[in-house]
Structure formats: C-alpha cells, structure tokens
Design an enzyme around this catalytic site. Sequence first.
Site, PDB file in Angstrom:
ATOM      1  N   CYS A   1      12.526  32.533  -1.601  1.00 39.66           N
ATOM      2  CA  CYS A   1      13.177  31.335  -1.077  1.00 39.66           C
ATOM      3  C   CYS A   1      14.530  31.044  -1.711  1.00 39.66           C
ATOM      4  CB  CYS A   1      12.259  30.118  -1.246  1.00 39.66           C
ATOM      5  SG  CYS A   1      12.029  29.590  -2.940  1.00 39.66           S
TER       6      CYS A   1
ATOM      7  N   LYS B   1      16.178  26.335  -5.702  1.00 34.49           N
ATOM      8  CA  LYS B   1      16.816  25.647  -6.809  1.00 34.49           C
ATOM      9  C   LYS B   1      15.824  25.478  -7.951  1.00 34.49           C
ATOM     10  CE  LYS B   1      19.476  22.603  -3.715  1.00 34.49           C
ATOM     11  NZ  LYS B   1      19.741  21.189  -3.390  1.00 34.49           N
TER      12      LYS B   1
ATOM     13  N   ASP C   1      22.996  13.015  -4.576  1.00 30.46           N
ATOM     14  CA  ASP C   1      23.609  13.254  -3.279  1.00 30.46           C
ATOM     15  C   ASP C   1      24.044  14.711  -3.135  1.00 30.46           C
ATOM     16  OD1 ASP C   1      24.530  12.460  -0.693  1.00 30.46           O
ATOM     17  OD2 ASP C   1      24.982  10.494  -1.533  1.00 30.46           O
TER      18      ASP C   1
ATOM     19  N   ASP D   1      27.165  25.913  -4.435  1.00 29.91           N
ATOM     20  CA  ASP D   1      25.799  26.386  -4.233  1.00 29.91           C
ATOM     21  C   ASP D   1      25.793  27.914  -4.216  1.00 29.91           C
ATOM     22  OD1 ASP D   1      23.043  26.511  -3.581  1.00 29.91           O
ATOM     23  OD2 ASP D   1      23.218  24.661  -2.423  1.00 29.91           O
TER      24      ASP D   1
ATOM     25  N   ASP E   1      26.866  20.896   2.596  1.00 31.38           N
ATOM     26  CA  ASP E   1      26.971  19.682   1.780  1.00 31.38           C
ATOM     27  C   ASP E   1      28.167  18.826   2.189  1.00 31.38           C
ATOM     28  OD1 ASP E   1      24.734  20.326   0.293  1.00 31.38           O
ATOM     29  OD2 ASP E   1      25.869  21.317  -1.285  1.00 31.38           O
TER      30      ASP E   1
ATOM     31  N   GLY F   1      38.017  33.203  -6.074  1.00 34.71           N
ATOM     32  CA  GLY F   1      36.628  33.257  -6.508  1.00 34.71           C
ATOM     33  C   GLY F   1      36.506  33.855  -7.888  1.00 34.71           C
ATOM     34  N   HIS F   2      35.263  34.125  -8.282  1.00 35.24           N
ATOM     35  CA  HIS F   2      34.997  34.720  -9.597  1.00 35.24           C
ATOM     36  C   HIS F   2      33.777  35.617  -9.468  1.00 35.24           C
ATOM     37  CE1 HIS F   2      35.129  35.125 -13.921  1.00 35.24           C
ATOM     38  NE2 HIS F   2      33.831  34.846 -13.987  1.00 35.24           N
TER      39      HIS F   2
END
Length: 349
Positions: free
Chosen positions: A18, A21, A51, A69, A92, A140-141
């Site tokens: 899944c 988190k 939130d 995320d 989000d 980005g990284h």
Amino acid sequence: MASAEKIKLTSYSTKGGCGCKIGPADLSQVIRSLPAAVPNPNLLVGIDTSDDAGVYKLNDELALVQTVDFFTPIVDDPYAFGQIAAANAISDIYAMGGTPLTALNIVAFPIKTLDKQVLADILRGAGDKLKEAGITLVGGHSIDDNEPKFGLAVTGLIHPDQVRTNAGSKPGDKLILTKPIGVGILTTSIKKDKLNEAEVDRVTAVMAALNKTPAQLMSAYEVHACTDVTGFGLLGHGSEMAKGSQVGLRLFSSEVPILPRVRELAEEGFVPGGTKNNFAHLQGSVTFPETMDQIDQWILCDAVTSGGLLISVAGDQAEKLLGELREAGVEAALIGEAVSEHPGHITVI
C-alpha cells in the site's frame, strides 16, 4: 522512449503493497513531542488540524500552498508508478482549493541493481502527469537507496480568502467522495499476484486520475471543507474533518463506492498493515453498526494511495454538484452528511 524490461517493481518494497504513511497514532505521538512552532501571522494553515497542505499568505491577494509526498512502488509498471505518485502529491493542492504551479522530484533509487531505464520510465510517467495538470517541473533531488521511492514536492497558489481546509464542515452539509475505495487491499493483492491484468489496469487508472476536475467543479459551490482520502483511509480522513470542524459525521456505508473484489480479497487475508493500524487508531472515534463485520469495517479504514476528494458541501447544493461530477466522468457518490450531534465522532449507518 522504450519501456524498461518488465520487472516486478513491487518486490523491491519491503513495506508491502500500500505504500502506507507512518500510522496516525505513531505520527501523532511524534508531532506532540515537537516544540511549538514560532507563531507567524502569515501562516494560514499549518499542522494543527492535520490538513493536506500548508498555506502561507504572501499578500492580501495571494498565498502559497505547499505539500510533499513520496512512497515505495505499489504497482509493477514504472511509468504507472510515476503517474500515481505525481497524481497523489498534486492532490493535496487540489484539496485545499489551490492551483498547482511547480513541482520538485524526490527520488531514491538502487541505481546499481535496477536498470536505469526503470527510473527513466518513473520520471516520464510523472512528467506526463505534470503536463496534464499544467505544472512546471523545476528540479528535484535524488539519492542512491536500496529501496526505490518516488514522489514530489508541489507548490500552488490560492487567494487567502478561498482556502478550503478540512476543518470547516457545517451541520447540514452533505459529503461527496470522488473516487472508490479499496485501493490498499488491491495493491497489497498485486504484490501477491492475485489480480489479473484488467484488474491491475482498473485500480491503476483510479490512482493515476488527477483530482483536477472535481477541484475545478467544486469551486463554484459552497464547499465548507475538503480533504483528499489517502493513507489514513476514508474514516481516518473523515475523522480529521469531524474533529477539526467540531461536527459529527454520519456515513452511509451502502453508498460508499468500493472497487471490485475488495471484500473477496480482504476475506482471503490481503489487508495491509496500514489499514489495520487506521482501524485501531479510530477506536472511540467511530461507531459501527452491530451488524457490520470486521472485513467491512477494515474496508472503510483501508489505506488509500491517490484517493478521491471528500467534499463537505452545503446540503442544498450537493445533488447539483454530484450531477456535474458524474457528467464529467468522475466516479462520485454522496456518502454521508455532517450533523450537530456527537461532534468529532463518526457514526456509520
């Protein structure tokens, strides 16, 4: 560009299917131990109500919406994984009512053991989803890691007076959900080769779909609260809405859209740990019917990746919004309502 040789990308994830988190109970304990943040009058939305994104006011007309995320592979196709990860991160911003503007890639990849083309396909999938959303990739990284992980940090814009949080629901509101649930159970089943190609395509399409259309359509309505349904599941994110808004929620279980075979596979044991953690965390916050068995309770808590929006809209506008969503091809359903009774609590009926 040619796709990488077919691999079982999910086998590189040690956490199961899944991409969950950290569980809500563990995360709450960690956050409680942190020192209080320095007060800032321009911070319109922070971590207080769990939130979807932070909102920082720049001036009277403009505010930034920021989120991040990333997770391990939940499907085997690298291109699809990139698309899902991008749609999940962007969601989000949509949930807050914002317009996504820029993104940064976050990459962890075993560059010495996995074909570089796999990473190229992940980034290509994300890039195509960013184009669909009208977002500019600004950089980005990346790090070399034993376990592949991918996601994005996304920045959007919003008017300070038009922010939609998860904490504004009002008694009389109706609750609309814009995607079916059961994703966590199905992606866990993918890892165990329990889905056929058509079933994998179906759940992949649900996860890769942007929440752009629902976000645009709801902007014309009196929406008091909104959140996207992700790792804490429908009831977990609904509970955050109930507690943040200090209203009670009544959930119509028979109206909640569920992907095919979810119950069957849950009965066979393919329920991810994140789903069970969500259920345990909600003890005392949710009342289930006496006739509802454990499987159906788990399904309502199922840990989702890139789920739909849970929209709390004025009751007299709900049917019209629902009709527009469905006409636009969104798999939306009216699944509940906000009430003044039992504030902060969900009653499933």
